[in-house]
Scaffold this motif. Structure first.
Motif, PDB file in Angstrom:
ATOM      1  N   SER A  40      49.413  28.524  57.606  1.00  0.00           N
ATOM      2  CA  SER A  40      49.509  27.522  56.375  1.00  0.00           C
ATOM      3  C   SER A  40      50.058  26.486  56.081  1.00  0.00           C
ATOM      4  O   SER A  40      51.277  25.840  56.943  1.00  0.00           O
ATOM      5  N   ARG A  41      49.729  25.630  55.379  1.00  0.00           N
ATOM      6  CA  ARG A  41      50.065  24.293  54.936  1.00  0.00           C
ATOM      7  C   ARG A  41      51.753  24.399  54.484  1.00  0.00           C
ATOM      8  O   ARG A  41      52.170  23.600  54.392  1.00  0.00           O
ATOM      9  N   ASN A  42      52.202  25.048  54.126  1.00  0.00           N
ATOM     10  CA  ASN A  42      53.445  25.548  53.678  1.00  0.00           C
ATOM     11  C   ASN A  42      54.041  27.127  53.621  1.00  0.00           C
ATOM     12  O   ASN A  42      53.851  28.258  52.715  1.00  0.00           O
ATOM     13  N   TRP A  80      29.211  35.552  48.965  1.00  0.00           N
ATOM     14  CA  TRP A  80      28.077  36.018  48.406  1.00  0.00           C
ATOM     15  C   TRP A  80      27.436  34.600  48.021  1.00  0.00           C
ATOM     16  O   TRP A  80      26.041  35.610  47.690  1.00  0.00           O
ATOM     17  N   ASP A  81      27.953  34.128  47.571  1.00  0.00           N
ATOM     18  CA  ASP A  81      26.929  32.781  46.883  1.00  0.00           C
ATOM     19  C   ASP A  81      27.706  31.494  47.149  1.00  0.00           C
ATOM     20  O   ASP A  81      28.422  31.421  46.981  1.00  0.00           O
ATOM     21  N   PRO A  82      27.220  30.577  48.325  1.00  0.00           N
ATOM     22  CA  PRO A  82      26.557  31.003  49.415  1.00  0.00           C
ATOM     23  C   PRO A  82      26.786  32.415  50.416  1.00  0.00           C
ATOM     24  O   PRO A  82      28.426  32.525  50.316  1.00  0.00           O
ATOM     25  N   GLY A 116      39.893  25.838  50.576  1.00  0.00           N
ATOM     26  CA  GLY A 116      39.022  25.515  49.544  1.00  0.00           C
ATOM     27  C   GLY A 116      37.956  24.560  50.177  1.00  0.00           C
ATOM     28  O   GLY A 116      38.225  23.676  50.661  1.00  0.00           O
ATOM     29  N   SER A 117      36.618  24.495  49.329  1.00  0.00           N
ATOM     30  CA  SER A 117      35.808  23.946  49.900  1.00  0.00           C
ATOM     31  C   SER A 117      35.566  22.555  49.635  1.00  0.00           C
ATOM     32  O   SER A 117      35.469  21.888  50.335  1.00  0.00           O
ATOM     33  N   LYS A 118      36.511  21.974  48.797  1.00  0.00           N
ATOM     34  CA  LYS A 118      36.016  20.185  47.923  1.00  0.00           C
ATOM     35  C   LYS A 118      36.725  19.791  49.363  1.00  0.00           C
ATOM     36  O   LYS A 118      36.610  18.758  49.506  1.00  0.00           O
TER      37      LYS A 118
HETATM   38  N1  LIG Z   1      30.715  31.861  49.142  1.00  0.00           N
HETATM   39  C1  LIG Z   1      31.621  32.394  47.983  1.00  0.00           C
HETATM   40  O1  LIG Z   1      30.594  33.508  47.779  1.00  0.00           O
HETATM   41  C2  LIG Z   1      32.472  32.469  47.531  1.00  0.00           C
HETATM   42  C3  LIG Z   1      32.828  32.905  46.766  1.00  0.00           C
HETATM   43  C4  LIG Z   1      34.537  32.664  46.188  1.00  0.00           C
HETATM   44  C5  LIG Z   1      35.026  31.852  46.561  1.00  0.00           C
HETATM   45  N2  LIG Z   1      34.487  31.084  47.634  1.00  0.00           N
HETATM   46  C6  LIG Z   1      35.421  30.249  47.975  1.00  0.00           C
HETATM   47  O2  LIG Z   1      36.982  29.983  48.792  1.00  0.00           O
HETATM   48  C7  LIG Z   1      37.420  28.981  48.738  1.00  0.00           C
HETATM   49  C8  LIG Z   1      38.644  29.756  48.420  1.00  0.00           C
HETATM   50  O3  LIG Z   1      38.951  29.982  46.661  1.00  0.00           O
HETATM   51  P1  LIG Z   1      40.042  30.480  46.844  1.00  0.00           P
HETATM   52  O4  LIG Z   1      39.800  31.221  45.654  1.00  0.00           O
HETATM   53  O5  LIG Z   1      41.199  31.525  47.823  1.00  0.00           O
HETATM   54  O6  LIG Z   1      41.056  29.208  46.620  1.00  0.00           O
HETATM   55  P2  LIG Z   1      42.777  29.114  45.874  1.00  0.00           P
HETATM   56  O7  LIG Z   1      43.551  30.391  46.299  1.00  0.00           O
HETATM   57  O8  LIG Z   1      43.089  27.506  45.421  1.00  0.00           O
HETATM   58  O9  LIG Z   1      43.344  28.983  47.494  1.00  0.00           O
HETATM   59  C9  LIG Z   1      42.937  27.588  48.411  1.00  0.00           C
HETATM   60  C10 LIG Z   1      43.469  27.506  49.264  1.00  0.00           C
HETATM   61  O10 LIG Z   1      44.797  26.723  48.506  1.00  0.00           O
HETATM   62  C11 LIG Z   1      46.366  27.336  49.277  1.00  0.00           C
HETATM   63  N3  LIG Z   1      47.254  27.565  47.736  1.00  0.00           N
HETATM   64  C12 LIG Z   1      46.683  28.769  47.028  1.00  0.00           C
HETATM   65  N4  LIG Z   1      47.994  28.608  46.384  1.00  0.00           N
HETATM   66  C13 LIG Z   1      48.159  27.990  46.370  1.00  0.00           C
HETATM   67  C14 LIG Z   1      49.595  27.533  45.198  1.00  0.00           C
HETATM   68  N5  LIG Z   1      50.331  28.701  44.213  1.00  0.00           N
HETATM   69  N6  LIG Z   1      50.310  26.440  45.329  1.00  0.00           N
HETATM   70  C15 LIG Z   1      50.255  25.652  46.707  1.00  0.00           C
HETATM   71  N7  LIG Z   1      48.711  26.133  47.463  1.00  0.00           N
HETATM   72  C16 LIG Z   1      48.060  27.348  47.258  1.00  0.00           C
HETATM   73  C17 LIG Z   1      46.404  27.598  50.287  1.00  0.00           C
HETATM   74  O11 LIG Z   1      45.931  26.630  51.429  1.00  0.00           O
HETATM   75  P3  LIG Z   1      47.550  26.864  52.267  1.00  0.00           P
HETATM   76  O12 LIG Z   1      48.373  28.138  52.658  1.00  0.00           O
HETATM   77  O13 LIG Z   1      47.694  26.195  53.578  1.00  0.00           O
HETATM   78  O14 LIG Z   1      48.546  26.128  51.071  1.00  0.00           O
HETATM   79  C18 LIG Z   1      44.606  28.359  50.479  1.00  0.00           C
HETATM   80  O15 LIG Z   1      44.235  28.329  51.263  1.00  0.00           O
HETATM   81  C19 LIG Z   1      36.795  28.439  47.319  1.00  0.00           C
HETATM   82  O16 LIG Z   1      37.175  26.995  47.328  1.00  0.00           O
HETATM   83  C20 LIG Z   1      35.718  28.092  47.541  1.00  0.00           C
HETATM   84  O17 LIG Z   1      34.855  27.749  47.969  1.00  0.00           O
HETATM   85  C21 LIG Z   1      33.422  31.533  48.118  1.00  0.00           C
END
Ligand SMILES: NC(=O)c1ccc[n+]([C@@H]2O[C@H](COP(=O)([O-])OP(=O)(O)OC[C@H]3O[C@@H](n4cnc5c(N)ncnc54)[C@H](OP(=O)(O)O)[C@@H]3O)[C@@H](O)[C@H]2O)c1
Length: 332
Positions: free
Chosen positions: A35-37, A125-127, A73-75
């Protein structure tokens, strides 16, 4: 065969989902979390090595992963972390910015190929599953168009991206957004009309918003309704609620969706294919799909393959723990 060693890169909703999913996949073992943190992660995780994601050479040497599941995250995260990590270890990610997938594939393909690694991109699931179903629908019913509808149940599906967008609005303390499919539009597709829809013809949006003290609801509502891309093209319902209501009524990450393609077979007989997913937890479901792809990535790597792959490039048997004999006997 020894257990597949998996590193989870990024500890958010999907990262936590992958850790939970690995417990149901006995051919795999969680080698560690990066993780970054790491300090943040260590507050909730114990008994598992947690390391700094930037120290890739160190964690690859110490944790000896067969594959890293990238949960950023994807962005902003994956466009940087993906190419950097697939140059060092086989990877699986869920990059979901659809319009940028061709460009991301190219970048990952070139980085992974140069390093002799496998990078499975854009799965979930999508993509992911729905990409495969769109491709199959179109191949089996030439001339048909495959449509995706989301939020078919009464409460709709929680869109994490749209909820994040609401939370960026000044005056909004917390928010959730539920997507609803327009059922009349699904029926048009089912009838084989292959209609030209605008985004707003297919889905509506329902927002639950908690305001900061003193925020102007009219101003917030106007900002939501006119937000380009996210809400402006849709019929949008806005509900201002208390934090307690949001916490209680909008807990969890439920989502669902349907891919449907309709056309005709040879002599004009109507034909339709549909594929439906229902998830109590969107991130856990995404994680389950990613874990199966991690197994496939390792199999591809063990065959000496390298470069970027999507769900469209991988034989379904590579996702499964079942043997060829079992697949032939029970799944055909
Ligand atoms: N293809 C699909 O069907 C599908 C479906 C759902 C989601 N997604 C993708 O999955 C990606 C991740 O989703 P997610 O819901 O896991 O995003 P998220 O909870 O925002 O987590 C993304 C990243 O943010 C950091 N993070 C998480 N919680 C944090 C906090 N409390 N404070 C600071 N940093 C934090 C983590 O990186 P670090 O540990 O490195 O800090 C984590 O890997 C989405 O951007 C989306 O693109 C794809």
């Amino acid at each position: 065969m020894s257990q597949i060693r998996v590193v989870v890169a990024g500890y958010g909703n999907v990262g936590r989902g992958v850790i939970a999913a690995l417990k149901n996949n006995p051919d795999m073992i969680l080698a560690g979390i990066v993780s970054r943190n790491p300090d943040r992660v260590k507050k909730t995780v114990s008994g598992i090595p947690v390391m700094q994601i930037a120290d890739a050479d160190q964690w690859i040497a110490e944790l000896r992963p067969d594959v890293a599941i990238l949960c950023g995250g994807s962005k902003d995260d994956l466009p940087v972390q993906g190419p950097a990590l697939c140059a060092k270890v086989c990877t699986v990610d869920s990059f979901d910015n659809h319009s940028r997938i061709p460009e991301y594939f190219k970048t990952m393909d070139s980085a992974a190929n140069a390093a002799g690694k496998v990078a499975v991109i854009s799965t979930g699931w999508d993509p992911g599953i729905f990409s495969l179903e769109r491709t199959l629908g179109n191949a089996f019913l030439p001339g048909s168009r495959a449509y995706g509808f989301y939020g078919l149940g009464e409460s709709g599906g929680l869109s994490m991206g749209h909820s994040d967008a609401l939370r960026t609005i000044p005056g909004v303390k917390d928010a959730r957004q539920y997507t609803h499919a327009v059922t009349g539009s699904i029926e048009k597709v089912r009838r084989g009309e292959n209609p030209d829809f605008t985004a707003g013809d297919m889905h509506t949006r329902e927002c639950f918003v908690v305001l900061e003290d003193g925020a102007d609801p009219e101003k917030v509502a106007e900002t939501i309704r006119t937000m380009p891309g996210y809400f402006a093209p849709y019929k949008t319902e806005i509900n201002f609620v208390s934090q307690e209501y949001l916490n209680e009524k909008c807990a969890g990450f439920p989502h669902d969706g349907l891919v449907v393609a309709a056309g005709v077979t040879g002599s004009g007989n109507p034909a339709r294919v549909e594929y439906r997913c229902q998830w109590g937890s969107n991130p856990e479901a995404t994680a389950n799909v990613m874990v199966a792809h991690a197994r496939a990535a390792v199999r591809l790597a063990r065959e000496g393959r390298s470069g970027a792959f999507t769900i469209l490039d991988i034989p379904a048997s590579y996702f499964s723990t079942a043997s060829k004999e079992e697949l032939l006997a029970k799944f055909m």
